[in-house]
Design an enzyme around this catalytic site. Structure first.
Site, short mmCIF file in Angstrom:
data_model
loop_
_atom_site.label_atom_id
_atom_site.label_comp_id
_atom_site.label_asym_id
_atom_site.label_seq_id
_atom_site.Cartn_x
_atom_site.Cartn_y
_atom_site.Cartn_z
N ASN A 227 0.81 -1.22 0.00
CA ASN A 227 0.00 0.00 0.00
C ASN A 227 0.84 1.27 0.00
OD1 ASN A 227 -2.43 1.32 0.02
ND2 ASN A 227 -3.02 0.71 2.10
N HIS B 224 -14.77 -4.90 10.43
CA HIS B 224 -14.40 -3.56 10.95
C HIS B 224 -15.65 -2.73 11.18
CE1 HIS B 224 -10.04 -2.94 9.37
NE2 HIS B 224 -10.21 -4.17 9.79
N ARG C 90 -14.06 -5.67 15.07
CA ARG C 90 -13.11 -4.65 15.53
C ARG C 90 -13.86 -3.33 15.66
NH1 ARG C 90 -8.09 -1.85 12.22
NH2 ARG C 90 -9.74 -0.40 11.63
N TYR D 90 -7.56 7.46 12.92
CA TYR D 90 -7.33 6.19 12.23
C TYR D 90 -8.57 5.31 12.35
CZ TYR D 90 -6.38 1.44 11.36
OH TYR D 90 -6.50 0.17 10.87
N ASP E 238 -7.73 -1.72 17.43
CA ASP E 238 -6.41 -1.46 16.83
C ASP E 238 -5.89 -0.12 17.32
OD1 ASP E 238 -4.17 -1.28 15.24
OD2 ASP E 238 -5.21 -1.71 13.34
N HIS F 212 -2.93 0.97 16.49
CA HIS F 212 -2.17 1.44 15.34
C HIS F 212 -0.85 2.10 15.73
CE1 HIS F 212 -2.16 2.31 10.93
NE2 HIS F 212 -2.88 1.21 10.95
N GLU G 88 -4.55 -4.51 19.35
CA GLU G 88 -3.60 -4.67 18.23
C GLU G 88 -2.59 -3.52 18.18
OE1 GLU G 88 -5.65 -4.90 14.51
OE2 GLU G 88 -3.86 -4.40 13.35
N GLU H 106 1.32 -6.61 11.53
CA GLU H 106 0.89 -6.39 10.15
C GLU H 106 1.97 -5.73 9.30
OE1 GLU H 106 -2.64 -4.00 10.86
OE2 GLU H 106 -1.62 -2.24 10.11
N ARG I 41 0.22 -11.06 13.38
CA ARG I 41 -0.63 -10.43 12.37
C ARG I 41 -0.03 -10.45 10.97
NH1 ARG I 41 -5.00 -8.65 11.72
NH2 ARG I 41 -4.66 -6.46 11.34
N HIS J 183 -3.39 -10.16 8.99
CA HIS J 183 -3.84 -8.89 8.42
C HIS J 183 -4.65 -9.19 7.16
CE1 HIS J 183 -2.40 -4.71 6.81
NE2 HIS J 183 -3.53 -4.60 7.47
N ASP K 179 -6.37 -3.54 1.48
CA ASP K 179 -5.21 -3.37 0.61
C ASP K 179 -4.51 -4.70 0.33
OD1 ASP K 179 -4.81 -2.45 3.46
OD2 ASP K 179 -2.71 -2.76 2.93
N GLU L 186 -8.61 -11.40 9.73
CA GLU L 186 -9.26 -10.11 9.46
C GLU L 186 -9.98 -10.18 8.10
OE1 GLU L 186 -6.50 -6.87 9.13
OE2 GLU L 186 -8.05 -5.36 9.50
N TRP M 195 1.70 6.84 12.21
CA TRP M 195 0.32 6.83 11.70
C TRP M 195 -0.36 5.56 12.08
CZ3 TRP M 195 -1.89 3.53 7.94
CH2 TRP M 195 -3.28 3.76 7.77
O1 EZ4 Z 1 -3.48 0.44 8.39
O2 EZ4 Z 1 -3.97 -2.02 5.86
O3 EZ4 Z 1 -5.57 -3.67 11.01
N1 EZ4 Z 1 -5.60 -3.09 9.99
C1 EZ4 Z 1 -4.90 -1.99 9.73
C2 EZ4 Z 1 -5.00 -1.42 8.34
C3 EZ4 Z 1 -3.67 -0.84 7.87
C4 EZ4 Z 1 -3.63 -0.77 6.37
C5 EZ4 Z 1 -2.26 -0.32 5.88
O4 EZ4 Z 1 -2.13 -0.50 4.52
O5 EZ4 Z 1 -4.20 -1.49 10.59
O6 EZ4 Z 1 -6.00 -0.42 8.29
CO CO Z 2 -3.87 -2.86 12.17
#
Ligand code: EZ4
Ligand code: CO
Length: 402
Positions: free
Chosen positions: A37, A122, A147, A159, A210, A212, A236, A262, A283, A312, A316, A339, A402
């Site tokens: 991605n 999600h 999630r 996010y 998540d 993140h 996560e 991931e 993941r 994961h 993407d 997922e 991010w």
């Molecule tokens: O940010 O797949 O758990 N899933 C995630 C995703 C990732 C994207 C990154 O390309 O964290 O949303």
């Molecule tokens: Co994630």
């Protein structure tokens, strides 16, 4: 059987996908996902300029030797671009093997260890109320694991929360967008979200979250502790995982299960995390973790340390990766959860597949190989468009995870 050639198909049915198609002298072809991605064309070049020329004339059954040829043979090891390219070749070769032998790939990996593959969806909302409604909506569709992410009061974008489109899709066309982050606001908000979810929905549903990569170990420890009454399936990516030692600190303080990986591309990214039992779920995906050959080994290593898989499977990863993931999930003993983020209608049209969802679980289908195809004429209607993941800054402007 010999490999005649391979081509890389780049398409953008709503988001970019890179697909490798390997062709053989017996008319059988195999597909592999090569999507990274926001860095898609680097993998295209790596494949076209460096790997595909070395594939021609090889026996596609030699998945183990070919994997090592490209891993050790590069001299330069690991890294997401390299490992995604190797993964695409590996997936396509397993697809060819299955088609040539007339068996679904799970039967080459040990057969069915279970009847179905538990998946999680999600659910996101701009606030707690919307997220609770979304979780309920997914539950009514039959999902057993969901999630939950929500917007954070005082932060314009977060996010996991869609801006205008219906489903969350982090990559955006054009140059990277920027979002703003406050750890304090986040940490105050998340326990309230899960309290509301449990109060409204009860205890049966598996709930996941998540982070993140945005906390420090001690902050993650606090969050994990505060979430304990709500019995999450997992928390996560609580912190960025380059510093594997950091997870000891989280572990000492909380029984909330941890899922990480991931962004990992090699078993070496998770070796200490697993060996010291610092995580509960790995993941790493097939496309970013070096293929089926590498992920089968990572899963077997994880099993020694009570670690289960939780691959994961965001949007993407193309349907080719989703198909491959479901074959591995069905076959390994220490599968945990998969997922499952829905692909849009154009993607479904581009990649017909045998896998399907029923009653909270997914099934790879019984077609020979991976059971996923690409319609090249449809793919050609959706040419590549440059897109990036967002970058994230703290409220004072500091560039952050991010
Ligand atoms: O940010 O797949 O758990 N899933 C995630 C995703 C990732 C994207 C990154 O390309 O964290 O949303
Ligand atoms: Co994630």
């Amino acid at each position: 059987m010999k490999i005649l050639g391979a081509k890389v198909i780049v398409c953008s049915p709503g988001r970019n996908f890179v697909t490798l198609k390997i062709e053989t002298d017996e008319g059988i072809y195999g597909l592999g996902d090569a999507t990274l991605n926001g860095r898609e064309l680097a993998v295209v070049s790596y494949l076209e300029d460096h790997l595909v020329p070395c594939l021609i004339g090889r026996d596609p059954f030699q998945t183990e030797d070919i994997w090592h040829y490209f891993y050790r043979g590069a001299y330069w090891r690991r890294g997401p671009v390299t490992m995604t390219a190797i993964a695409a070749i590996d997936m396509a070769l397993w697809d060819i093997k299955g088609k040539a032998l007339g068996v679904p790939v799970y039967n080459l990996l040990g057969g069915k260890s279970r009847n179905s593959v538990l998946v999680y969806a999600h659910a996101t909302g701009r606030d707690i109320g919307e997220t609770v409604d979304e979780v309920e909506r997914y539950r009514q569709k039959g999902y057993l694991a969901i999630r939950a992410q929500s917007g954070i009061p005082g932060l314009a974008s977060t996010y996991g929360v869609p801006k205008d489109q219906k489903y969350y899709e982090p990559a955006e066309r054009g140059l990277p967008s920027e979002s703003l982050w406050s750890t304090e606001k986040y940490l105050r908000h998340v326990p309230k979200l899960f309290e509301a979810l449990r109060n409204t929905l009860g205890d049966d549903l598996h709930l996941l979250h998540d982070v993140h990569h945005r906390l420090t170990p001690i902050q993650a420890a606090r969050l994990g502790k505060e979430l304990e009454p709500f019995h999450l399936f997992w928390m996560e990516d609580p912190v960025a995982a380059e510093l594997q030692d950091g997870f000891r600190l989280i572990r000492q303080h909380t029984t909330t299960p941890l899922a990480v990986g991931e962004v990992f591309n090699s078993i070496w990214d998770a070796e200490q995390l697993m060996r010291e039992q610092l995580i509960d779920y790995l993941r790493m995906s097939i496309v970013h973790g070096g293929g089926i050959t590498a992920m089968k080994k990572a899963a077997d290593f994880a099993a020694l340390y009570h670690v289960q898989t939780g691959a994961h499977g965001a949007s993407d990863m193309s349907p080719v990766c989703m198909g491959a993931a479901l074959h591995l999930d069905l076959a390994i003993n220490n599968f945990g959860i998969q997922e499952h983020m829905l692909h849009n209608a154009q993607t479904e049209e581009t990649f017909p597949h045998a896998y399907f969802f029923r009653d909270g679980s997914m099934y790879p289908g019984d077609e020979p190989g991976l059971g996923v195809d690409i319609k090249e004429d449809v793919a050609a209607r959706f040419p590549y468009e440059r897109a990036y993941l967002p970058v994230n800054r703290k409220e004072d402007g500091t560039l952050f995870h991010w």
